[in-house]
Design a protein around this motif. Structure first.
Motif, PDB file in Angstrom:
ATOM      1  N   ALA A   1      83.234  18.126  77.558  1.00 42.97           N
ATOM      2  CA  ALA A   1      84.553  18.226  76.926  1.00 42.97           C
ATOM      3  C   ALA A   1      85.649  17.653  77.812  1.00 42.97           C
ATOM      4  O   ALA A   1      86.657  17.144  77.310  1.00 42.97           O
ATOM      5  CB  ALA A   1      84.865  19.686  76.600  1.00 42.97           C
ATOM      6  N   GLN A   2      85.471  17.722  79.138  1.00 42.25           N
ATOM      7  CA  GLN A   2      86.504  17.233  80.048  1.00 42.25           C
ATOM      8  C   GLN A   2      86.661  15.727  80.001  1.00 42.25           C
ATOM      9  O   GLN A   2      87.660  15.185  80.470  1.00 42.25           O
ATOM     10  CB  GLN A   2      86.175  17.655  81.487  1.00 42.25           C
ATOM     11  N   MET A   3      85.682  15.029  79.449  1.00 41.67           N
ATOM     12  CA  MET A   3      85.712  13.565  79.452  1.00 41.67           C
ATOM     13  C   MET A   3      86.424  12.988  78.238  1.00 41.67           C
ATOM     14  O   MET A   3      86.449  11.776  78.059  1.00 41.67           O
ATOM     15  CB  MET A   3      84.283  13.027  79.525  1.00 41.67           C
ATOM     16  N   GLN A   4      87.050  13.827  77.435  1.00 48.96           N
ATOM     17  CA  GLN A   4      87.779  13.346  76.261  1.00 48.96           C
ATOM     18  C   GLN A   4      88.859  12.351  76.682  1.00 48.96           C
ATOM     19  O   GLN A   4      89.726  12.642  77.497  1.00 48.96           O
ATOM     20  CB  GLN A   4      88.423  14.532  75.538  1.00 48.96           C
ATOM     21  N   GLY A   5      88.794  11.141  76.120  1.00 47.40           N
ATOM     22  CA  GLY A   5      89.780  10.117  76.440  1.00 47.40           C
ATOM     23  C   GLY A   5      89.455   9.277  77.658  1.00 47.40           C
ATOM     24  O   GLY A   5      90.284   8.472  78.097  1.00 47.40           O
ATOM     25  N   ILE A   6      88.248   9.433  78.184  1.00 49.45           N
ATOM     26  CA  ILE A   6      87.815   8.667  79.360  1.00 49.45           C
ATOM     27  C   ILE A   6      86.662   7.765  78.951  1.00 49.45           C
ATOM     28  O   ILE A   6      85.724   8.206  78.277  1.00 49.45           O
ATOM     29  CB  ILE A   6      87.381   9.607  80.502  1.00 49.45           C
ATOM     30  N   ALA A   7      86.723   6.510  79.353  1.00 48.32           N
ATOM     31  CA  ALA A   7      85.661   5.574  78.988  1.00 48.32           C
ATOM     32  C   ALA A   7      84.338   6.036  79.583  1.00 48.32           C
ATOM     33  O   ALA A   7      84.261   6.364  80.766  1.00 48.32           O
ATOM     34  CB  ALA A   7      86.003   4.172  79.488  1.00 48.32           C
ATOM     35  N   PRO A   8      83.265   6.045  78.792  1.00 44.93           N
ATOM     36  CA  PRO A   8      81.986   6.570  79.262  1.00 44.93           C
ATOM     37  C   PRO A   8      81.181   5.540  80.050  1.00 44.93           C
ATOM     38  O   PRO A   8      81.303   4.337  79.846  1.00 44.93           O
ATOM     39  CB  PRO A   8      81.272   6.924  77.956  1.00 44.93           C
ATOM     40  N   LEU A   9      80.365   6.044  80.948  1.00 40.80           N
ATOM     41  CA  LEU A   9      79.329   5.258  81.603  1.00 40.80           C
ATOM     42  C   LEU A   9      77.971   5.904  81.339  1.00 40.80           C
ATOM     43  O   LEU A   9      77.063   5.262  80.851  1.00 40.80           O
ATOM     44  CB  LEU A   9      79.594   5.149  83.107  1.00 40.80           C
ATOM     45  N   SER A  10      77.879   7.206  81.639  1.00 43.39           N
ATOM     46  CA  SER A  10      76.659   7.955  81.352  1.00 43.39           C
ATOM     47  C   SER A  10      77.037   9.334  80.821  1.00 43.39           C
ATOM     48  O   SER A  10      77.636  10.136  81.548  1.00 43.39           O
ATOM     49  CB  SER A  10      75.812   8.110  82.621  1.00 43.39           C
ATOM     50  N   LEU A  11      76.702   9.617  79.581  1.00 46.90           N
ATOM     51  CA  LEU A  11      77.047  10.903  78.980  1.00 46.90           C
ATOM     52  C   LEU A  11      76.406  12.061  79.730  1.00 46.90           C
ATOM     53  O   LEU A  11      76.927  13.177  79.716  1.00 46.90           O
ATOM     54  CB  LEU A  11      76.615  10.933  77.512  1.00 46.90           C
ATOM     55  N   SER A  12      75.290  11.803  80.394  1.00 47.12           N
ATOM     56  CA  SER A  12      74.582  12.861  81.115  1.00 47.12           C
ATOM     57  C   SER A  12      75.190  13.152  82.474  1.00 47.12           C
ATOM     58  O   SER A  12      74.977  14.239  83.027  1.00 47.12           O
ATOM     59  CB  SER A  12      73.112  12.476  81.319  1.00 47.12           C
ATOM     60  N   LYS A  13      75.957  12.205  83.039  1.00 48.58           N
ATOM     61  CA  LYS A  13      76.353  12.321  84.441  1.00 48.58           C
ATOM     62  C   LYS A  13      77.850  12.187  84.694  1.00 48.58           C
ATOM     63  O   LYS A  13      78.319  12.513  85.786  1.00 48.58           O
ATOM     64  CB  LYS A  13      75.612  11.266  85.271  1.00 48.58           C
ATOM     65  N   ASP A  14      78.620  11.701  83.740  1.00 49.55           N
ATOM     66  CA  ASP A  14      80.045  11.455  83.971  1.00 49.55           C
ATOM     67  C   ASP A  14      80.824  12.732  84.260  1.00 49.55           C
ATOM     68  O   ASP A  14      80.664  13.743  83.561  1.00 49.55           O
ATOM     69  CB  ASP A  14      80.682  10.791  82.749  1.00 49.55           C
ATOM     70  N   THR A  15      81.697  12.677  85.275  1.00 50.17           N
ATOM     71  CA  THR A  15      82.650  13.754  85.539  1.00 50.17           C
ATOM     72  C   THR A  15      83.975  13.121  85.948  1.00 50.17           C
ATOM     73  O   THR A  15      84.047  11.937  86.256  1.00 50.17           O
ATOM     74  CB  THR A  15      82.176  14.693  86.667  1.00 50.17           C
ATOM     75  N   VAL A  16      85.021  13.939  85.994  1.00 53.25           N
ATOM     76  CA  VAL A  16      86.339  13.487  86.445  1.00 53.25           C
ATOM     77  C   VAL A  16      86.858  14.514  87.436  1.00 53.25           C
ATOM     78  O   VAL A  16      86.685  15.717  87.253  1.00 53.25           O
ATOM     79  CB  VAL A  16      87.311  13.322  85.251  1.00 53.25           C
ATOM     80  N   GLY A  17      87.466  14.019  88.537  1.00 57.63           N
ATOM     81  CA  GLY A  17      87.889  14.966  89.556  1.00 57.63           C
ATOM     82  C   GLY A  17      88.966  14.413  90.476  1.00 57.63           C
ATOM     83  O   GLY A  17      89.333  13.243  90.409  1.00 57.63           O
ATOM     84  N   PRO A  18      89.470  15.265  91.389  1.00 59.33           N
ATOM     85  CA  PRO A  18      90.576  14.910  92.269  1.00 59.33           C
ATOM     86  C   PRO A  18      90.136  14.167  93.529  1.00 59.33           C
ATOM     87  O   PRO A  18      89.031  14.367  94.036  1.00 59.33           O
ATOM     88  CB  PRO A  18      91.169  16.277  92.639  1.00 59.33           C
ATOM     89  N   MET A  19      91.057  13.322  94.021  1.00 58.95           N
ATOM     90  CA  MET A  19      90.883  12.585  95.264  1.00 58.95           C
ATOM     91  C   MET A  19      92.177  12.788  96.054  1.00 58.95           C
ATOM     92  O   MET A  19      93.217  12.232  95.704  1.00 58.95           O
ATOM     93  CB  MET A  19      90.593  11.113  94.972  1.00 58.95           C
TER      94      MET A  19
END
Length: 437
Positions: free
Chosen positions: A186-204
């Motif tokens: 659900a967190q990947m809404q609006g983010i271009a996919p690469l791998s549905l099984s592995k994609d995440t988004v986080g801070p740097m």
């Protein structure tokens, strides 16, 4: 624990102006693909609210940089690809919407590895992202632009995406803290996919405390200060098989382990018999990318009709053509090879979970990458980043020292816990240990 840097500025306009000046001073880094033209106007609005005592949230007026595969309404959304140069986002990604609700100003879009394919950041739109301190070296990838921008002072924080190490590798190279959260579709809404099984988004960011703050915001949680914890009684599993063979990096890594022992942690060497399978596994993105990416393109007016149209246009890095052709051949996700990859994921999760339970381990440790880069070319990072990527567990990298030449060395902690809270607290304790004399 390092001081929190992501705090509302006393003068939003001055802060944004200062960051824009820093951006202008570092064009050679190729860290950015574009600046938000409304950033100063937004800063003026936030400053007016501040004078009235109306702070919108914990990030009121804080400038942040976002990787250019994350939708920001009204701004281009290119993935670094020339074929997508005219594409603009019509709505915010979920995580961007939450950043704005917390008061953040999206200052700029970060360059990246085209399509997020690689562990260095090179794109047909932005060229090679260079290391801010060692400009003849790559800043890593695929979120290299985000890392280089933060390390160079263009902002105190950025968002990246991580499929196989794309947050942690560039953060390790540039001496930042990078969090790969657990996989949450659900967190990947609006983010271009690469791998549905592995994609995440986080801070740097520069500190674990700031990572915890951004993590809470983008997950819709109430931010809270990390409570200091002692390393006494903490048990950590060291995975020696992924330490790599870079002697300068290993010297820093071994010193870091000595520091943790001195601060009271118990370190246990852990064998991982499944590791050869992890090292040789074909990335699930090979099978998942085309179907997911074509569906993503269809949701964006004016985008190419599909991956096939992009390949036919020739408007992308030529070096990716063999990989793109392989992906084009995968017209369905659930092939036997994909099922084998998903099975490996389950077995790795079970293995790590069982090791943690039997050894009463609070987490696993290893160097974030196997070697430091030697040029702008891709430097294979080893299979360490894939432990979190394949298992789906959360992991965080933080700097634990530098080599003789001053190059940062990243220290990764992986946690099989259900939430990131314990991992962040543990990372903060390690961060404190590394900073003490």
């Amino acid at each position: 624990m390092k001081k929190q840097r992501l705090t509302p500025p006393t003068d939003c306009v001055v802060e944004i102006t200062r960051r824009l000046t820093t951006i202008d001073a570092h064009p050679q880094l190729n860290a950015l693909l574009g600046v938000n033209p409304d950033a100063l106007a937004e800063a003026a609005r936030y400053q007016t609210l501040r004078r009235r005592g109306q702070l919108t949230g914990p990030l009121h007026g804080v400038p942040l940089i976002v990787k250019d595969n994350i939708a920001c309404a009204g701004l281009p959304l290119t993935l670094g690809c020339a074929a997508l140069a005219q594409l603009r986002a019509t709505t915010d990604a979920l995580v961007v919407r939450r950043l704005r609700q917390a008061g953040a100003i999206i200052l700029a879009r970060a360059n990246m590895s085209e399509f997020a394919f690689d562990v260095r950041s090179r794109s047909s739109l932005g060229g090679d992202v260079r290391h801010p301190t060692f400009p003849t070296l790559t800043a890593g990838g695929s979120s290299g632009g985000s890392a280089a921008a933060v390390a160079a002072g263009m902002a105190e924080g950025a968002l990246g995406t991580d499929t196989g190490g794309s947050i942690r590798i560039p953060c390790s190279y540039t001496g930042l803290v990078g969090l790969r959260p657990r996989v949450r579709r659900a967190q990947m809404q609006g983010i271009a996919p690469l791998s549905l099984s592995k994609d995440t988004v986080g801070p740097m960011v520069h500190s674990v405390q700031d990572a915890a703050l951004l993590h809470a915001v983008i997950h819709g949680q109430t931010p809270s200060t990390l409570e200091p914890m002692s390393l006494k009684g903490v048990r950590l599993g060291v995975i020696r098989a992924v330490e790599g063979d870079d002697p300068e990096q290993l010297a820093v890594w071994y010193d870091a382990l000595v520091t943790l022992r001195r601060r009271g942690a118990t370190l246990v060497d852990v064998g991982l018999p499944i590791l050869p399978e992890v090292a040789s596994a074909t990335c699930l993105s090979l099978y998942e990318f085309r179907v997911a990416f074509d569906a993503w393109l269809r949701r964006h007016p004016g985008a190419p009709e599909g991956l096939q149209a992009i390949v036919a246009s020739g408007q992308f890095l030529p070096e990716f053509l063999p990989l793109l052709n392989q992906m084009l051949a995968c017209e369905k996700i659930k092939s036997p090879a994909w099922r084998a990859g998903r099975q490996l994921r389950r077995r790795l999760r079970q293995t790590l979970g069982l090791l943690a339970e039997q050894g009463r381990l609070d987490g696993f440790l290893y160097p974030t990458v196997g070697r430091i880069p030697e040029s702008l070319a891709k430097m294979p990072p080893g299979c360490a980043p894939e432990l979190a990527a394949i298992s789906g567990f959360a992991a965080i990298t933080l700097p634990c020292g530098t080599t003789r030449t001053g190059f940062p060395v990243g220290f990764e902690i992986l946690s099989p816990a259900a939430e990131e809270t314990a991992l962040l607290a543990l990372a903060a304790a390690c961060e404190t240990a590394f900073s003490l004399p």
